[in-house]
Design an enzyme around this catalytic site. Structure first.
Site, short mmCIF file in Angstrom:
data_model
loop_
_atom_site.label_atom_id
_atom_site.label_comp_id
_atom_site.label_asym_id
_atom_site.label_seq_id
_atom_site.Cartn_x
_atom_site.Cartn_y
_atom_site.Cartn_z
N LYS A 230 1.00 -1.31 -0.04
CA LYS A 230 -0.01 -0.07 -0.04
C LYS A 230 0.90 1.36 -0.09
O LYS A 230 2.04 1.14 0.15
CB LYS A 230 -0.93 0.08 1.16
CG LYS A 230 0.00 -0.19 2.53
CD LYS A 230 0.34 1.17 3.10
CE LYS A 230 1.21 0.76 4.48
NZ LYS A 230 1.72 2.04 4.97
N VAL B 65 10.96 -4.66 1.41
CA VAL B 65 11.18 -4.94 2.88
C VAL B 65 11.43 -3.38 3.49
O VAL B 65 12.32 -2.75 3.22
CB VAL B 65 12.39 -5.72 3.06
CG1 VAL B 65 12.31 -5.91 4.82
CG2 VAL B 65 11.97 -7.32 2.45
N GLY C 234 8.03 1.05 4.46
CA GLY C 234 6.55 1.75 4.69
C GLY C 234 5.40 1.23 3.63
O GLY C 234 4.53 1.97 3.43
N GLY D 77 4.62 -4.56 3.65
CA GLY D 77 4.65 -5.94 3.11
C GLY D 77 4.53 -6.99 4.29
O GLY D 77 3.79 -7.88 3.82
N ASP E 148 -1.88 -1.80 10.22
CA ASP E 148 -1.67 -1.88 8.75
C ASP E 148 -2.51 -3.25 8.19
O ASP E 148 -2.95 -3.31 7.08
CB ASP E 148 -0.45 -1.81 7.73
CG ASP E 148 0.15 -0.12 8.00
OD1 ASP E 148 -0.63 0.50 8.36
OD2 ASP E 148 1.22 -0.08 7.87
#
Length: 302
Positions: free
Chosen positions: A9, A99, A102, A105, A139
């Protein structure tokens, strides 16, 4: 085997409130799922007493834990606990989201693992999946949901933004890394010293832009309260942002706590031109051209 996928995202808007007594910050954010995905495969554990986590794919890294600290493993364990099932499964992660950038993942791994384990045990309870996701990280509920959404509270209280428009993005991951808690801490410090403005907690402009489908309007609404802190800790991010401006990106911002920088562009051709410029920067590790929105976590049918 059961396979499931979830997407990374970008936070097109992120407003960060003052830290509460518990150290956490209330957020107002607009999540936008991107067409970069993590895929999780569950299989019956070869050794039920010691189920494995393995990681492969373009962004596999030795920094990803393959024990009980792994978010996909935590997700399976949490849902097993909530449903009192405890089926030992091996977890294979195909990693396609950079990785520590932000981009969520790890959260996508957790969301995909929840969906896959739910399918394994025959569970159909979206509310339980959401509640379990919220215990794993702010998230993870959005990675379950996908699309575009407003997140409030710690980011896990979600409301869908109705938008069918496609937006094009170029993501520049950093050659360095940032710790999310440290970025929040630096923002608190900078605000106390008068070096960063107070919270921006109005997502109306970003939401309206997504609904309109106009990338120019969205470019004007891109905002991240954490950007000043991330750039203070990693000054080369300013160079990356300047490269995007020189390439006439519609807009750009540090995504989440960074250090990935996300640029909004006009179309695929514009994305390719910007990618070429960014790849020449020594401050950039990888460049990803993508689009959004992308769907939420779901089982992949072979």
């Amino acid at each position: 085997m059961i396979r499931a996928t979830a997407h990374g995202k970008v936070n097109a808007m992120l407003g960060v409130g003052e830290a509460g007594d518990d150290g956490y910050h209330d957020l107002v954010t607009v999540f936008h799922a991107l067409n970069v995905r993590e895929t999780i495969a569950l299989t019956e554990a070869d050794d039920p007493a010691n189920p494995k986590v393995t990681v492969a794919g373009p962004y596999s890294s030795s920094s990803i834990p393959c024990d009980d600290r792994n978010l996909a493993r935590k997700a399976v364990s949490a849902l097993a606990q909530a449903t009192d099932t405890h089926v030992p499964v091996d977890i294979a992660i195909d990693k396609n989201v950079p990785v520590a950038g932000g981009m969520g993942g790890g959260s996508a791994d957790a969301a995909a693992a929840l969906v896959a384990y739910a399918a394994w045990i025959g569970l159909d309870d979206p509310q339980l999946l959401h509640d379990t996701a919220a215990t794993l990280g702010a998230d993870v509920p959005f990675a379950l949901m996908g699309g575009t959404a407003i997140g409030t509270g710690r980011g896990d209280e979600l409301a869908t933004v109705m938008s069918d428009a496609q937006f094009h993005w170029v993501l520049a991951t950093s050659a360095s890394e940032l710790s999310t808690p440290n970025v929040y801490g630096r923002l608190d410090q900078m605000r106390a010293e008068g070096r960063a403005p107070g919270p921006t907690l109005d997502a109306e402009a970003a939401v309206a832009a997504f609904v309109s489908g106009d990338p120019h309007q969205l470019a004007e609404a891109l905002h991240n309260d954490l950007e000043a802190a991330a750039c203070d800790m990693l000054p080369q991010l300013r160079e990356v942002l300047e490269t995007g401006r020189e390439a006439e990106a519609l807009g750009g911002l540090v995504s989440g706590s960074g250090p990935t920088v996300a640029f909004l562009v006009e179309d695929d051709t514009h994305a390719l031109d910007l990618a070429v410029m960014l790849e020449a920067s020594t401050s950039v590790r990888n460049v990803v051209r993508t689009s959004g929105p992308a769907p939420g976590a779901h089982v992949v049918e072979d």
